[in-house]
Every structure is written in structure tokens, then in C-alpha cells.
Design a protein around this motif. Structure first.
Motif, short mmCIF file in Angstrom:
data_model
loop_
_atom_site.label_atom_id
_atom_site.label_comp_id
_atom_site.label_asym_id
_atom_site.label_seq_id
_atom_site.Cartn_x
_atom_site.Cartn_y
_atom_site.Cartn_z
N LEU A 76 0.87 -1.17 0.00
CA LEU A 76 0.00 0.00 0.00
C LEU A 76 0.91 1.22 0.00
O LEU A 76 1.91 1.25 0.72
N ARG A 77 0.54 2.21 -0.82
CA ARG A 77 1.29 3.46 -0.83
C ARG A 77 0.34 4.60 -0.48
O ARG A 77 -0.73 4.72 -1.08
N TYR A 78 0.74 5.38 0.50
CA TYR A 78 -0.05 6.52 0.96
C TYR A 78 0.62 7.80 0.49
O TYR A 78 1.84 7.89 0.47
N THR A 79 -0.18 8.82 0.17
CA THR A 79 0.36 10.16 -0.02
C THR A 79 -0.21 11.07 1.06
O THR A 79 0.52 11.85 1.66
N PHE B 246 -9.70 9.16 1.63
CA PHE B 246 -8.41 9.42 1.00
C PHE B 246 -8.10 8.26 0.08
O PHE B 246 -8.76 7.22 0.12
N VAL B 247 -7.11 8.44 -0.78
CA VAL B 247 -6.77 7.44 -1.79
C VAL B 247 -5.51 6.69 -1.38
O VAL B 247 -4.53 7.30 -0.93
N VAL C 166 6.12 16.51 -0.10
CA VAL C 166 6.02 17.23 -1.37
C VAL C 166 4.74 18.06 -1.35
O VAL C 166 3.75 17.67 -0.73
N PRO C 167 4.76 19.21 -2.02
CA PRO C 167 3.54 20.02 -2.07
C PRO C 167 2.46 19.33 -2.89
O PRO C 167 2.75 18.60 -3.84
N ASP D 37 0.81 19.60 2.13
CA ASP D 37 1.95 18.69 1.98
C ASP D 37 1.51 17.24 1.99
O ASP D 37 0.61 16.85 2.74
N ALA D 38 2.16 16.44 1.16
CA ALA D 38 1.89 15.00 1.07
C ALA D 38 3.21 14.26 1.25
O ALA D 38 4.30 14.82 1.05
N TRP D 39 3.12 13.00 1.62
CA TRP D 39 4.31 12.16 1.80
C TRP D 39 4.91 11.86 0.43
O TRP D 39 4.21 11.44 -0.47
N GLU D 40 6.22 12.02 0.29
CA GLU D 40 6.87 11.65 -0.96
C GLU D 40 6.80 10.14 -1.15
O GLU D 40 6.54 9.65 -2.24
N SER D 41 7.02 9.40 -0.07
CA SER D 41 6.92 7.94 -0.16
C SER D 41 6.68 7.37 1.23
O SER D 41 7.53 7.46 2.11
N TRP D 42 5.48 6.81 1.40
CA TRP D 42 5.10 6.11 2.63
C TRP D 42 4.43 4.83 2.16
O TRP D 42 3.45 4.86 1.42
#
Length: 164
Positions: free
Chosen positions: A54-57, A65-66, A126-127, A132-137
Motif C-alpha cells: 500500500l502506498r499513501y500520499t 483518502f486514496v 512534497v507540495p 503537503d503530502a508524503w513523498e513515499s510512505w
């Protein structure tokens, strides 16, 4: 018992699909999408022996949320219809590994974030239009789950990319 550490990771190509969830529905929603993505990849003769993830932003406690649901694949893999590919960036990651009940993954993620804060780590953000969102989580599941006394369980790895 969870392990926490910082490690260098190479970029990771994944193929999958996105699903809209809430914190209350994530467990039931991502399972069916994992099954669908895996079936599509197998139908396209793609080796799905890599970890599911799973990848979260962004994550919201109160709104939908997606989440991206995907499988690790070789770089040259063609993308089957209805799915999409992306690459998790390489770099330094704060990582937690544990074998346990999936119902505790939220707690494990909080423990990792608290551990990272205590270590003075700075997470890569990252904007985005929503802030702001996570670049990679990501959460990686290297093996299929089994049913345990508290529901589905198995090994899980959580990674949060650190700022350069």
C-alpha cells in the motif's frame, strides 16, 4: 516485537490500482483490490512473487483518502489494461518491520513516526493541492496473510522516505 532502523533503498517499480478509503474501511476495501490487481497481473503473465504494498500520499482521520494497492514488479513489465505503474523513489527510509496482527499496523506506523521523531529524522514531503503530502510512505506485505487470533496477520514492513 518491532524493529526500527534507517536503511538505503533502491527505486521500486510497482503496478496496481488506487482505491478510495477511510480509516474505518481500509481493511475491507484494500483486500478486494489486492485480489483484483493480483488476478489481472497473473492474467497478463506477470510474476507477482514480489511484495504486495500500500502506498499513501495523504491520510485523513475524518475524510476519505486514496491508497495505491500494488505489487512489486520487474522494471520491464508491461502494464496490463486497467492498472498503472509508478516507482517508489530510492533514498534513505525509516523502516519498521514486524510479524503480527494487521489490526495493529496503525499503531506500528505511529511507533515508527515517534521513533523517527526521537531520532531527529526529517520526512520527505512534497507540495500537493491538499497541502503537503508524503513523498513515499508504504506498507509492504512480503507474504500472504494467515488468520490469527486477532484476525489477519503476517509480516509487514512500513517505510517512510527521509528528506535528502
Amino acid at each position: 516485537m518491532a524493529e526500527f532502523h534507517v536503511e538505503q533503498r533502491e527505486p521500486l517499480r510497482v503496478i496496481g490500482a488506487s482505491v478510495e478509503v477511510t480509516l474505518d474501511t481500509i481493511g475491507e476495501r484494500v483486500g478486494e483490490v489486492f485480489d483484483d490487481v493480483e488476478a489481472r497481473l497473473r492474467d497478463a503473465h506477470v510474476d507477482v512473487t514480489g511484495a504486495g504494498l500500500l502506498r499513501y500520499t495523504t491520510v485523513s482521520r475524518h475524510e476519505t483518502f486514496v491508497v495505491d494497492v500494488a505489487f512489486e514488479v520487474p522494471v520491464e513489465t508491461a502494464v496490463p489494461p486497467g492498472l498503472r505503474a509508478h516507482t517508489l523513489p530510492g533514498g534513505l527510509y525509516a523502516v519498521a518491520r514486524q510479524y503480527g496482527a494487521y489490526s495493529w499496523i496503525g499503531g506500528l506506523t505511529k511507533e515508527l513516526m515517534d521513533w523517527g521523531d526521537h531520532q531527529g529524522l526529517d520526512y520527505a514531503m512534497v507540495p500537493s493541492p491538499a497541502g503537503d503530502a508524503w513523498e513515499s510512505w508504504f506498507e509492504a506485505y512480503p507474504d500472504p496473510p494467515i488468520m490469527g487470533p486477532e484476525g489477519l496477520e503476517g509480516p509487514v514492513e512500513i517505510g517512510l522516505k527521509l528528506a535528502d
